[in-house]
Design an enzyme around this catalytic site. Structure first.
Site, PDB file in Angstrom:
ATOM      1  N   TYR A 199       1.083  -1.365   0.093  1.00  7.99           N
ATOM      2  CA  TYR A 199       0.083  -0.016   0.051  1.00  7.99           C
ATOM      3  C   TYR A 199       0.880   1.201   0.043  1.00  7.99           C
ATOM      4  O   TYR A 199       0.348   2.401  -0.098  1.00  7.99           O
ATOM      5  CB  TYR A 199      -1.058  -0.045   1.176  1.00  7.99           C
ATOM      6  CG  TYR A 199      -1.876  -1.188   1.112  1.00  7.99           C
ATOM      7  CD1 TYR A 199      -2.854  -1.372   0.290  1.00  7.99           C
ATOM      8  CD2 TYR A 199      -1.724  -2.289   2.116  1.00  7.99           C
ATOM      9  CE1 TYR A 199      -3.629  -2.522   0.278  1.00  7.99           C
ATOM     10  CE2 TYR A 199      -2.714  -3.197   2.095  1.00  7.99           C
ATOM     11  CZ  TYR A 199      -3.493  -3.509   1.153  1.00  7.99           C
ATOM     12  OH  TYR A 199      -4.392  -4.552   1.128  1.00  7.99           O
ATOM     13  N   HIS A 209      -8.304   2.393  -5.889  1.00  2.40           N
ATOM     14  CA  HIS A 209      -7.653   1.194  -4.877  1.00  2.40           C
ATOM     15  C   HIS A 209      -6.088   1.755  -5.097  1.00  2.40           C
ATOM     16  O   HIS A 209      -5.579   1.688  -6.244  1.00  2.40           O
ATOM     17  CB  HIS A 209      -7.727  -0.344  -5.124  1.00  2.40           C
ATOM     18  CG  HIS A 209      -9.280  -0.787  -5.104  1.00  2.40           C
ATOM     19  ND1 HIS A 209      -9.841  -1.131  -3.710  1.00  2.40           N
ATOM     20  CD2 HIS A 209     -10.148  -0.936  -5.815  1.00  2.40           C
ATOM     21  CE1 HIS A 209     -10.765  -1.274  -3.763  1.00  2.40           C
ATOM     22  NE2 HIS A 209     -11.539  -1.326  -5.146  1.00  2.40           N
TER      23      HIS A 209
END
Length: 144
Positions: A22, A99
């Site tokens: 991430y 995302h």
């Protein structure tokens, strides 16, 4: 133009949670870059993060009549929440799903999105830039 930005579960842990997946930016960092772009575009943002599915559904439902679009990272709820999908569909507001990681190159269970079929589009895999691209997409869509 008013856009509701929604961050789903565990995104409050960004910066420390699996940075190899991430990235190292925190949610506050992402929100700051979104606010900068919104200022350039003349867009007013309301930003909300929750780990609770019901709280996200409540925010989505309350967007009707107050917002011109929704920018959402449903996070883990992407793959599990019919409730969030149905709430977005019920609002009929233009929605872009974003995302940080490319959900289509990850575990099999992460490749299915309940939101994508009812969204304007899905942007994934560009880290924090996914949010910026999503905001630009909503802005351009609503300008038409």
């Amino acid at each position: 133009m008013k856009i509701l930005v929604l961050h789903g579960p565990n995104l409050n842990m960004l910066g420390t949670r699996e940075p190899e997946v991430y990235g190292k930016m925190t949610l506050d960092d992402i929100d700051s870059t979104l606010k900068e772009l919104a200022c350039e575009l003349g867009v007013e943002l309301t930003i909300y993060q929750s780990n609770s599915e019901g709280a996200l559904v409540d925010k989505i439902q309350s967007a009707v009549g107050s917002f011109d679009g929704i920018l959402i990272n449903p996070a883990a709820y992407t793959h599990t929440s019919v409730a969030i999908r149905d709430a977005i569909a019920a609002t009929a507001l233009p929605t872009v799903e974003v995302h940080l990681s490319n959900i289509h190159s990850r575990e099999e269970f992460r490749t299915k999105s309940f939101v994508a079929p009812i969204a304007l589009g899905q942007i994934s895999g560009f880290g924090a830039d996914s949010y910026l691209l999503g905001l630009r997409a909503l802005f351009n869509h609503n300008k038409k």
